[in-house]
Write a protein that holds these residues in place. Structure first.
Motif, PDB file in Angstrom:
ATOM      1  N   LYS A 287       0.833  -1.203   0.000  1.00  0.00           N
ATOM      2  CA  LYS A 287       0.000   0.000   0.000  1.00  0.00           C
ATOM      3  C   LYS A 287       0.866   1.252   0.000  1.00  0.00           C
ATOM      4  O   LYS A 287       1.909   1.310   0.656  1.00  0.00           O
ATOM      5  N   ARG A 288       0.361   2.262  -0.703  1.00  0.00           N
ATOM      6  CA  ARG A 288       1.028   3.559  -0.726  1.00  0.00           C
ATOM      7  C   ARG A 288       0.967   4.183   0.672  1.00  0.00           C
ATOM      8  O   ARG A 288       0.016   3.986   1.414  1.00  0.00           O
ATOM      9  N   GLY A 289       2.011   4.920   1.010  1.00  0.00           N
ATOM     10  CA  GLY A 289       2.007   5.695   2.241  1.00  0.00           C
ATOM     11  C   GLY A 289       2.602   4.995   3.443  1.00  0.00           C
ATOM     12  O   GLY A 289       2.912   5.648   4.444  1.00  0.00           O
ATOM     13  N   ILE A 290       2.765   3.672   3.382  1.00  0.00           N
ATOM     14  CA  ILE A 290       3.335   2.945   4.516  1.00  0.00           C
ATOM     15  C   ILE A 290       4.830   3.266   4.586  1.00  0.00           C
ATOM     16  O   ILE A 290       5.520   3.240   3.566  1.00  0.00           O
ATOM     17  N   PRO A 291       5.355   3.559   5.777  1.00  0.00           N
ATOM     18  CA  PRO A 291       6.784   3.881   5.889  1.00  0.00           C
ATOM     19  C   PRO A 291       7.685   2.733   5.421  1.00  0.00           C
ATOM     20  O   PRO A 291       7.263   1.571   5.326  1.00  0.00           O
ATOM     21  N   ASP A 292       8.935   3.066   5.149  1.00  0.00           N
ATOM     22  CA  ASP A 292       9.898   2.134   4.563  1.00  0.00           C
ATOM     23  C   ASP A 292      10.346   1.014   5.490  1.00  0.00           C
ATOM     24  O   ASP A 292      10.633  -0.088   5.030  1.00  0.00           O
ATOM     25  N   LEU A 293      10.462   1.303   6.774  1.00  0.00           N
ATOM     26  CA  LEU A 293      11.017   0.351   7.728  1.00  0.00           C
ATOM     27  C   LEU A 293      10.141   0.251   8.967  1.00  0.00           C
ATOM     28  O   LEU A 293       9.552   1.256   9.390  1.00  0.00           O
ATOM     29  N   HIS A 294      10.088  -0.932   9.554  1.00  0.00           N
ATOM     30  CA  HIS A 294       9.314  -1.130  10.771  1.00  0.00           C
ATOM     31  C   HIS A 294      10.134  -1.940  11.763  1.00  0.00           C
ATOM     32  O   HIS A 294      10.728  -2.952  11.415  1.00  0.00           O
ATOM     33  N   PHE A 295      10.134  -1.486  12.997  1.00  0.00           N
ATOM     34  CA  PHE A 295      10.771  -2.191  14.108  1.00  0.00           C
ATOM     35  C   PHE A 295       9.672  -2.398  15.149  1.00  0.00           C
ATOM     36  O   PHE A 295       9.363  -1.502  15.932  1.00  0.00           O
TER      37      PHE A 295
ATOM     38  N   GLU B  99      10.563   6.343   7.918  1.00  0.00           N
ATOM     39  CA  GLU B  99      10.394   6.733   6.520  1.00  0.00           C
ATOM     40  C   GLU B  99      11.717   7.331   6.064  1.00  0.00           C
ATOM     41  O   GLU B  99      12.160   8.338   6.598  1.00  0.00           O
ATOM     42  N   MET B 100      12.369   6.687   5.108  1.00  0.00           N
ATOM     43  CA  MET B 100      13.628   7.213   4.571  1.00  0.00           C
ATOM     44  C   MET B 100      13.304   8.145   3.408  1.00  0.00           C
ATOM     45  O   MET B 100      12.458   7.825   2.568  1.00  0.00           O
TER      46      MET B 100
END
Length: 142
Positions: A70-78, A93-94
């Motif tokens: 999906k569009r808008g989801i940040p690049d990385l998740h921890f 979000e990078m």
């Protein structure tokens, strides 16, 4: 040295100029750091990237959208909760320094995530992303 527009492959065919990929390069450097310190911080094994954005063929883009990208989801998740901070995890979000901008859909998603207890950080360099994780986890980054 030949100019980028005159590059040729091994068969002599003209090649497109290489795209500058500062966001990719910074995200890759951040992931390299995370992998390098996993022994010291095993929680980092939970850090993962979201395959949104980037240049893909139409067929691949359609398939990925069908799989849930999906569009808008940040690049990385921890997804490491910090109950002491009231946060469920951190999203990063990078963005390319100088040229990277947060889109309207990204702003909307970031606010939704913040509203349910996630920290969302925009990082323009690997150093900023590293600092964000260290601050979130209360790790010394020296």
């Amino acid at each position: 040295m030949k100019s980028p527009s005159k590059r040729k492959n091994i068969f002599g065919a003209k090649m497109r100029p290489r795209r500058a990929t500062p966001e990719h390069d910074e995200q890759s450097a951040f992931i390299a750091w995370a992998r390098a310190v996993e022994g010291q911080h095993p929680e980092l094994r939970l850090l993962y990237a979201i395959p949104n954005g980037g240049f893909r063929s139409a067929k691949t883009a359609i398939a990925m959208k069908a799989e849930g990208v999906k569009r808008g989801i940040p690049d990385l998740h921890f997804p490491y909760p910090r109950k002491d901070k009231g946060q469920c995890g951190i999203w990063i979000e990078m963005k390319a320094a100088g040229t990277g901008r947060i889109s309207a859909i990204q702003k909307e998603v970031h606010e939704l995530l913040r509203g349910i207890g996630h920290l969302v950080v925009v990082a323009y360099t690997a150093t900023e992303a590293i600092q964000a994780i260290c601050d979130y986890m209360d790790w010394d980054n020296s």
